[in-house]
Scaffold this motif. Structure first.
Motif, PDB file in Angstrom:
ATOM      1  N   GLU A 103     -13.990  37.983  16.148  1.00  0.00           N
ATOM      2  CA  GLU A 103     -14.933  38.077  15.016  1.00  0.00           C
ATOM      3  C   GLU A 103     -15.834  37.064  15.152  1.00  0.00           C
ATOM      4  OE1 GLU A 103     -11.918  38.155  11.960  1.00  0.00           O
ATOM      5  OE2 GLU A 103     -11.179  40.395  12.750  1.00  0.00           O
ATOM      6  N   SER A 146      -8.813  36.484  16.035  1.00  0.00           N
ATOM      7  CA  SER A 146     -10.217  35.862  14.170  1.00  0.00           C
ATOM      8  C   SER A 146     -10.498  35.024  15.290  1.00  0.00           C
ATOM      9  CB  SER A 146      -9.269  35.139  14.080  1.00  0.00           C
ATOM     10  OG  SER A 146      -8.185  35.515  13.387  1.00  0.00           O
ATOM     11  N   LYS A 187      -2.961  37.656  16.552  1.00  0.00           N
ATOM     12  CA  LYS A 187      -4.243  37.132  15.647  1.00  0.00           C
ATOM     13  C   LYS A 187      -5.349  35.896  15.399  1.00  0.00           C
ATOM     14  CE  LYS A 187      -4.216  36.265  10.447  1.00  0.00           C
ATOM     15  NZ  LYS A 187      -3.115  36.494   9.187  1.00  0.00           N
ATOM     16  N   THR A 188      -4.596  35.192  16.721  1.00  0.00           N
ATOM     17  CA  THR A 188      -5.787  34.116  16.618  1.00  0.00           C
ATOM     18  C   THR A 188      -6.450  34.584  17.534  1.00  0.00           C
ATOM     19  OG1 THR A 188      -3.287  32.229  16.806  1.00  0.00           O
ATOM     20  CG2 THR A 188      -5.243  31.773  17.733  1.00  0.00           C
TER      21      THR A 188
END
Length: 311
Positions: free
Chosen positions: A64, A61, A57-58
């Motif tokens: 993006e 994120s 997720k890091t």
């Protein structure tokens, strides 16, 4: 010989393959896993391209937040001709830039529903086991009271017969004749049997017997940590054998030192019972109880008291 390929981890963890199918047979040469956070920021100076790349997720994120040109550039640099695969954790959506770059470079892109840290831990353990240094040793491996005892010696000295007696006494056979040993850690040796001769025991004059069929599933086990080596040798009257147990001999297997005990073999000695006691005594020593040292200390006290009385 290649020990692990990308297809192996797909099968092991049930990963979903989204791109780069042509690269699923790429070799995995290291158990280390890379989480390319710095690479997402554009720092590829020390990029470990030969490792499995894990994006959580890091990383996604941060990805993006990049512009369109940066996204395409970072993913193209991430996908090299030696990268065994890129895994997206948590079942997150895979960036289209990654799918395009991976397809062009034939880098497998896989998705796992597991959380990043948990998956990283399980994958590392699996790869360390698969890529561990291995060797094969002629001997018999038996689990005696939880101690993995590797019985060694020249052919015909009685290793298999001793193992059979130990199995009859309630202990468990791991491997006979050929013991495959892998070093999973700096001081951890795991022994197992080749698949062809698993659960089999060769007794001269009797032939090959199936221990699991004769004695049940409780008489065998698939693998065991090797912690003690018993070396059987024919009795030599001219050789000095340790009678107190103060001397601790070591044997190096791969990069690990294992305690070795040499037992002389001659008619009348019940080797199974002696090895059984050796395993129990080894456990006691690891718990801090050393009978030989206690005897030596008492003997020193007696001698000292005698000298004092003489004075």
């Amino acid at each position: 010989m290649v020990k692990a390929r990308t297809q192996d981890i797909i099968d092991k963890f049930g990963l979903e393959l989204l791109s780069g199918e042509e690269g699923v047979h790429r070799p995995i040469t290291t158990a280390d896993i890379s989480r390319p956070g710095l690479e997402m920021a554009g720092f590829f100076n020390y990029y470990p391209a030969d490792r499995i790349q894990l994006l959580g997720k890091t990383e996604l994120s941060f990805f993006e937040r990049l512009d369109t040109e940066q996204r395409a550039s970072r993913m193209q640099q991430l996908c090299t001709d030696v990268t065994p695969g890129i895994i997206i954790s948590r079942g997150m959506e895979v960036p289209k830039e990654l799918l395009a770059a991976a397809e062009a470079a034939s880098v497998p892109v896989m998705v796992s529903p597991m959380k990043t840290t948990r998956f990283s831990s399980r994958l590392t353990n699996y790869l360390e086991s698969k890529l561990a240094p291995t060797t094969a040793i002629h001997g018999v491996l038996v689990d005696i009271y939880g101690v993995g005892v590797l019985i060694m010696g020249k052919s015909g000295v009685g290793k298999s017969e001793t193992a059979l007696e130990l199995v009859k006494r309630g202990h468990r056979l791991v491997a006979d004749d050929c013991v495959e040993i892998r070093q999973e850690d700096e001081d951890t040796l795991i022994g197992s049997s080749p698949e062809l001769i698993e659960h089999l025991l060769e007794i001269r004059g009797l032939g090959i017997i199936n221990v699991m069929t004769l004695f049940g599933a409780g008489a065998v086990r698939s693998h065991k940590r090797v912690t003690l080596v018993i070396n059987l040798e024919l009795w030599d009257q001219n050789k000095h054998y340790d009678r107190l147990g103060l001397e601790e001999e070591k044997m190096r297997i791969i990069d690990t030192d294992v305690t070795r005990i040499t037992l002389p073999v001659r008619p009348g000695r019940n080797l199974a019972v002696i090895i059984e006691v050796a395993a129990m005594n080894f456990r006691l020593k690891r718990m801090g109880v050393n009978a030989a040292e206690q005897f030596t200390a008492k003997l020193a006290d007696v001698i000292e008291d005698g000298e004092v009385e003489d004075l």
